[in-house]
Design a protein around this motif. Sequence first.
Motif, mmCIF file in Angstrom:
data_model
loop_
_atom_site.group_PDB
_atom_site.id
_atom_site.type_symbol
_atom_site.label_atom_id
_atom_site.label_comp_id
_atom_site.label_asym_id
_atom_site.label_seq_id
_atom_site.Cartn_x
_atom_site.Cartn_y
_atom_site.Cartn_z
ATOM 1 N N ARG A 398 5.031 15.856 -14.259
ATOM 2 C CA ARG A 398 4.197 16.884 -14.914
ATOM 3 C C ARG A 398 3.994 16.563 -16.393
ATOM 4 N N LYS A 399 5.055 16.091 -17.047
ATOM 5 C CA LYS A 399 4.942 15.715 -18.460
ATOM 6 C C LYS A 399 3.991 14.527 -18.610
ATOM 7 N N LYS A 460 -8.507 8.930 -11.311
ATOM 8 C CA LYS A 460 -7.828 8.757 -10.032
ATOM 9 C C LYS A 460 -6.323 8.943 -10.182
ATOM 10 N N VAL A 461 -5.756 8.460 -11.286
ATOM 11 C CA VAL A 461 -4.317 8.614 -11.516
ATOM 12 C C VAL A 461 -3.941 10.098 -11.566
ATOM 13 N N LEU A 462 -4.641 10.849 -12.393
ATOM 14 C CA LEU A 462 -4.302 12.268 -12.534
ATOM 15 C C LEU A 462 -4.546 13.036 -11.242
ATOM 16 N N SER A 463 -5.624 12.697 -10.542
ATOM 17 C CA SER A 463 -5.927 13.364 -9.283
ATOM 18 C C SER A 463 -4.843 13.110 -8.240
ATOM 19 N N ASP A 470 1.205 18.892 -5.427
ATOM 20 C CA ASP A 470 0.827 20.038 -4.588
ATOM 21 C C ASP A 470 1.426 19.909 -3.189
ATOM 22 N N ASN A 471 1.420 18.703 -2.658
ATOM 23 C CA ASN A 471 1.996 18.473 -1.324
ATOM 24 C C ASN A 471 3.494 18.732 -1.317
ATOM 25 N N TYR A 472 4.156 18.334 -2.420
ATOM 26 C CA TYR A 472 5.604 18.532 -2.494
ATOM 27 C C TYR A 472 5.950 20.011 -2.581
#
Length: 475
Positions: A398-399, A460-463, A470-472
């Motif tokens: 997240r950071k 793409k990296v951030l996505s 979100d999956n976790y």
Amino acid sequence: MNSYTNNNVRVRFAPSPTGFLHLGGARTALFSWAFAKHNNGIFLLRIEDTDIKRSTKEAIKSIMDGMTWLGIISDEEIVYQTQRMERYRELLKKMLNEGNAYYCYSSAEEIDKMREEARKNETKPKYDGTWRPELNKIMPNIPKDRNPTIRFKNPSTGIVTWNDMVKGRISFKNEELDDLVIARSDGTPTYNFCVAIDDLDMGISHVLRGDDHVNNTPRQINILKSLNAKIPEYGHLPMILGTDGEKLSKRHGAMNIMEYKSKGYLPEAMVNYLARLGWSHNNDEIFNTRQLIDWFDIKHLSKSPSQWDPKKLDWINSYYIKHTDTHNLVNMVMPMITARNYEPNENDLGSIIDLFKERSTTLNQLAENAIIFYKETINIADDIKNKCTDDQTIQLIRKFISIANNVDWKIEEIDRVIKTIITENNITMKQIALPLRIYLTGEANTPSINKVLLLLGKEKVLSRLRKTLDNYKQL
């Protein structure tokens, strides 16, 4: 046997199109071709397709495709045995007229009985000569209801000897050789006869083939001698063994040579590897085709069987991938990726290939690594996922998202983001690099994470990182 000079070497490769071009056949073709080229000679291809029931157009295409892929090209028009039947009939008639062949009316049952008697007497099974004409011999009455075969009248005394280019001096006693059938009862010529006549008409000076043909050689020599023909020099190559020391079979990898192409092996690597299966030049392991031709000396062919080693093939193939121009690799890998319904950008793909070519064993592996950059969704295996679902790792990701969202996507800025996270959280490089790799590629091992991030692109990296988080949350 014949001596040779650099201007009269004519060598042939003569496969039967009853199956694909396998590893042993490809090696024989390669050695024959290299020998011809080393001696400024001619390499020829002959398709021995007289076995009509088993020969197929598909097998012929497979053989042609395999040889073309390896760069082994016939210097003259390809010869097909099925197109030479009239010539075979002509020489059968000649041999009959000159007393070097004869009609045999023995039935299949009678031949089987001869073999059975030989087994009982523990002697070598062979034709008993019932229909072989001899001086003052009274011949049996010719059956009216039986079409004869034609047999070669093999010399009954003497020895057939040749100086094998690989194995050395080999001899057979003529009395041990059968009067082999050279034409069946339907008139079709048989293998050994056709081979001898083809070698005669094609002006073949040297024959390199597998050592399973050793027993055929004295028969072919005798047929050629009966026609007062020049005898080629013969060399018989030992077999290739599998990794377990047994004869190479499909379970070891003795498959269609073109399957190696489909598995992502380069033809240069396959030629290099096949050449080392039974031939050597000092301790050289890597060499190009020009060097193979320049160095190829028949004296350096091994008399012992060679062993198939898929790990060594992989090592050689990885070497050639590393040393292949990136633009050429792009042209080879691009169709593999588009076939999987991805649309790579040529410029990006070149950079991706540069990133992975040092660690790829095959083109397929290179393509799989490249596809990671074009996927919409990344699947992470459970055993890898468990390495990065703890609270600390999630907070680090997240950071990373928070800081990376506000920087220009350049390698220097990416380096700075990672170093900032390492410093502020008192962690090691691995503690941030490993989860980034897993979240972004689904793999625990990749090249430099900084370069992976750069090539994926900021969006793409951030996505991907957000989707994975979100999956976790749903676990």
